[in-house]
Design an enzyme around this catalytic site. Sequence first.
Site, mmCIF file in Angstrom:
data_model
loop_
_atom_site.group_PDB
_atom_site.id
_atom_site.type_symbol
_atom_site.label_atom_id
_atom_site.label_comp_id
_atom_site.label_asym_id
_atom_site.label_seq_id
_atom_site.Cartn_x
_atom_site.Cartn_y
_atom_site.Cartn_z
ATOM 1 C CB SER A 241 31.289 27.700 -28.777
ATOM 2 O OG SER A 241 31.791 26.873 -27.737
ATOM 3 C CE LYS A 242 34.633 27.362 -35.400
ATOM 4 N NZ LYS A 242 35.432 27.788 -36.490
ATOM 5 N NE ARG A 243 36.192 28.425 -27.345
ATOM 6 C CZ ARG A 243 35.472 29.139 -26.488
ATOM 7 N NH1 ARG A 243 35.574 28.920 -25.201
ATOM 8 N NH2 ARG A 243 34.658 30.065 -26.916
#
Length: 470
Positions: A241-243
């Site tokens: 994920s982007k996070r």
Amino acid sequence: MIKVRFAPSPTGFLHIGGLRTALYNYLFARHNNGIFLLRIEDTDRSRFVEGAAEGLVDILKWAGLDFDEGPLFQSDRLDIYKERVDFLLKNGFAYRCFCSADRLDGMRKAQIAKKQPPKYDGLCKSLSPEESDKLAKEKPFTVRMKMPQEEIIFDDAIRGTVKFHGSLIDDQVILKSDGYPTYHLANVVDDRMMGITHVIRGEEWLSSTPKHIILYRYFGWNPPVFAHLPLLLNPDKSKLSKRQGDVAVESYKEKGYLPEAVLNYVLLLGWATEDSQQIFSKEEMIAKFSIERCGKSGAIFDIQKLIWMNGEYIRKLPIEELTRRAIPFIEKAGFEASDIGYLQKCVFLEQEKIKLLSDVPHLIDFFLKDDIIYDKNALDKVVKKPGVFEILNDIAVVYSELKEFTEQSTETVTREYAIKKSLKTAQIFHPVRVAVSGRTEGPSLFHMLELLGRDRVLKRVNYLIGEING
Ligand code: GLU
């Protein structure tokens, strides 16, 4: 004839997992002399992003994944979907749903509260065709497909036999009230109409496949072969994920990764040869790729390995090519890049060290600007030592007396000077390096001196002498 497609939704960037999907489809097509089609799945108007489709085409071009057909846009094909929805309605495979957003929302919340899977309760399924036709003139509606309450079994080329029970699957909306189809309907209709033989896509679509299988059945069509690629994971095994880092291919491009390195890296996220080969040319990928060797378990995205791989590719590039690719980064850092021959020499001296193209401007900046910045640490560690003042003074004289200022001549006289003064070579090399480059590390000293040229070397050495003098 084998035909595959890459079918991204235009969200504004290409996810690294999307690049892998595109690559596997591309390789499968090329390996089998088939066709690779690009289809833009843009029927979700609420998520429309201006320019996203063009961006997808650009980034696929950057990656070298050329498609044979497309881009085709689903938003251009609304009439076709409408016709198929009418077919399903007419044959009792779908029904109009007039439930308000409020009712659906309340239902969903109540189900979640009771720990039941959220699912449409089927209220509108019992409307007679006449009632439904009448209401359709008065109220907005969606169209839902009827999900049969039976076990749905299909073969997946990677996962083997897959089973879902229809009773757990929603009567999926296939046409929204704005007249746009949902993903499921448009995807199935297009795969059929575009002659797609193999659907190779990410595992996140596996749970949609039973709905697709049923739609194929309702239409009386044979489904294509399905192959669901394993999820991409963060190092902690959560879904990538982007996070936890960058997932946009565009940002890898901007940071100076080479497309061939990125492709090579994503190739290995879910596929391997028997002998675990690591480095592949495009031709080798095409020759060796097969769906049979795709894995089932999630593949960890390891940025360190990607950086390593990028360095490997950078070291293998001919210097002309490496410089050509580095120039946009050099210019972006504010340097003139008109003297290509000179830049090539600068880049050549640093080639071993470059990991990303974006490293280049910093690595070579002291070759490009007049006012170099002295690293404070370098000054403290190297220059503020006793004797440095005298060494630099002497070296300036020695260098100015040289007939020719070359790598060999500077090395010879520097070593001679060390012997004459009973100094360790390092006692001279280090301060000279700091004087001309501002830092303690860099390419081989005498190559650097030759490339900088006598004028700049003397100017910098004298400048530092002045600084030491206070
Ligand atoms: N539009 C879907 C996506 O964004 C396509 C999934 C599929 O390949 O069926 O990934």
